[in-house]
Design a protein around this motif. Structure first.
Motif: not given
Length: 580
Positions: A215-222, A383-387, A200-209, A377-379
């Motif tokens: 997204e990861i680059i933006d999170l790193k900057d923030e 997720y990216k590494n896992l996929i 559910p968490i991944l689906k909310e933030y990342f799935i289908g993105n 960012l870790e999530k």
């Protein structure tokens, strides 16, 4: 492994004594002229004999036995590697058997048989290769097992079918198991990947993105920006006290400004009052009344003059008083302005301090936000590494399957003589039936993305007909028996095998089993109907017919009829729907 005897504790049971070579259990009908010949052979117990052999060789529980044969104990005697074995199994207590006088579980019993009959070491078992799955290749049990040459058990998977048949043909089953495990690992990776994608968490933030990398680059900057803020943030222990003091100063300054405004208003009112001149002159009063035709006496004029002087004196005193009040308000205003300047200087100092430092609560809030972003960012990164890991491992598994395909191909090339021997054995039997029909048993690589390493195909041209299909069944079974990758020395067929064979095929089968069992090293056991011999009369001369009639008669170990209950295998009539 040779079968020797099948008996029961009930005296009505017809004990079956197996012998070396040929063994026939013959079913006869009471009325030979009955037109519906097939039905008259049913229910006498020919097929039940096969079921009882399986029962004594450790089959799963048979519920209809427990329900209908309470208290019955069946005993099978067999010879294995020169040793005699006696096993008994109670229909009412099917979890255990009595093996050579000792009670053992069915599981331990079949494990022992797996080691003894198929030469498996205790610690070298292969999944789906069991005694039960292998022995079923030599005792076809169910109706469905007589429909196709490689079908022996209901609900047997293609992989289980392959690995059992391959083992008995002498192929390297490790090659088969390796591909299965590789394919299973790919399937497991796909399954886990789908589970991750449903988080559910991944689906909310990342799935289908589709822009996960962005997204990861933006999170790193923030995160970096907040980390700098946290790093530069100075926490003042007395921040709250100073903030409260600054708030008080701001309030006091506002109050002073309000007081100054009041003073300025008072000064303006005083100045306005001073500017007004309400003096009254006597001459103007007399002139005003003169116009009104009124005349004042001298005595009255004197009195008016006194009143005017008195009034003007009062006005003068009022002016002086207002001037003094004005001076008082102006002085108060100056004092208030001086106080504002002093408090403003103090407030500026405090605000400057507050601008350079922050409160602990603000720091905590900032740090909490930073941790939230870090977690996200870790999530996202995980997720990216896992996929990527799933994809990499799946790709590697596919590569491994291709490598293993090459290894299997090399194996077949290196074992060409073994494959030719398998082919020749099958063709030897099939040609005895059909000299002019192409036939063979070939083994090829299966290069599909599945669990199947080899395709094993036994074929007789034109075997779309039932008769030829049943011939293929016999030839395949004889091939497995003759190749001797085991310690099984018997083959047991039900009369179902002959139901669609024409007389010429039945004759050919008799010739083959007669020849193969002459040396006594192989037992061929079959239940047959009495018409098997009569139907071949039309395809033989009288001498040959009498020879095979005698052959069957001499090797008939049990005759069952529908004449009476006592003439049936159990010595009674009972409905046992075990083959459903």
């Amino acid at each position: 492994m040779y079968l020797r005897k099948l008996s029961a504790n009930n005296p009505g049971f017809h004990t079956i004594y197996f012998k070396d070579g040929l063994n026939f259990i013959v079913g006869k009908r009471e009325n030979p002229e009955e037109k519906d010949l097939k039905n008259t052979y049913n229910g006498v117990g020919k097929s039940l004999a096969i079921e009882l052999i399986h029962f004594c060789l450790g089959s799963k529980k048979i519920d209809v036995f427990k329900e209908n044969l309470e208290g019955w104990i069946f005993t099978l005697e067999f010879n294995l590697n020169g040793e005699e074995y006696i096993v008994s199994r109670n229909c009412s207590e099917q979890n255990n058997v009595i093996l050579n006088g000792k009670k053992v579980s069915v599981g331990k019993y079949t494990d022992l048989l797996l080691e003894k009959v198929f030469c498996f070491e205790k610690d070298n078992k292969i999944k789906y290769l069991t005694f039960r799955s292998l022995i079923s290749r030599f005792i076809r049990r169910n109706k469905s097992s007589y429909t196709k040459y490689d079908k022996y058990q209901d609900k047997e998977t293609d992989y289980a079918k392959l690995i059992n048949n391959a083992f008995l043909l002498g192929l390297d089953v490790n090659l088969i198991e390796t591909k299965m495990l590789l394919k299973k690992s790919i399937d497991e990776l796909d399954k886990n990947k789908k589970i991750v994608e449903k988080d559910p968490i991944l689906k909310e933030y990342f799935i289908g993105n589709e822009d996960l990398d962005f997204e990861i680059i933006d999170l790193k900057d923030e995160v970096k920006e907040l980390e700098n803020k946290v790093k530069e943030f100075k926490v003042a222990e007395n921040y709250r006290n100073i903030q409260e003091e600054a708030d008080i100063l701001s309030y006091e300054i506002r109050e002073i400004r309000n007081k100054i405004s009041l003073s300025e208003n008072s000064i303006r009112k005083i100045e306005k009052s001073i500017s007004i001149k309400p003096e009254i002159e006597l001459d103007k009063i007399i002139e005003m009344y003169g116009e009104a035709k009124l005349l004042f006496e001298d005595k009255v004029k004197k009195k008016l003059n006194e009143v005017t002087d008195f009034h003007n004196k009062l006005l003068l005193n009022r002016k002086e008083r207002l001037e003094k009040q004005k001076e008082t308000f102006e002085k108060a205003k100056e004092d208030l302005q001086a106080e504002i300047i002093a408090k403003g200087i103090e407030l500026d100092k405090k605000m400057k301090f507050l601008g350079g430092y922050g409160a602990l609560e603000e720091y905590n809030a900032l740090y909490t936000k930073l941790n939230t972003l870090r977690n996200k960012l870790e999530k996202a990164t995980d997720y990216k590494n896992l996929i990527e890991t799933y994809d990499d491992r799946a790709a590697q598994a596919n590569i491994d399957i291709e490598k293993q395909k090459l290894e299997a191909s090399k194996y077949l090339k290196e074992h060409k003589e073994m494959l030719e021997d398998i082919m020749a054995t099958f063709r030897y039997y099939s040609k005895a039936f059909y000299k002019n029909k192409a036939s063979g048993l070939d083994i090829k690589i299966n290069d599909g993305l599945n669990q199947i390493r080899f395709d094993i195909n036994a074929k007789i041209t034109g075997d779309s007909s039932d008769g030829i299909s049943e011939v293929c069944i016999f030839c395949f079974d004889m091939t497995l028996l003759k190749l001797k990758k085991h310690n099984v020395n018997f083959l047991f067929h039900d009369s179902r095998l002959f139901s669609n064979m024409d007389p010429r095929q039945r004759l050919s089968l008799l010739k083959i089993v007669d020849e193969e069992t002459k040396n006594g090293k192989i037992q061929y056991i079959s239940s047959i109907n009495e018409d098997m011999i009569s139907t071949i009369r039309d395809v033989t001369n009288e001498e040959e017919y009498q020879h095979y009639k005698k052959l069957i008669d001499q090797n008939t170990i049990l005759t069952l009829t529908d004449k009476s209950d006592e003439d049936k295998l159990l010595g009674m009539t009972i409905d046992l729907p075990y083959d459903k």
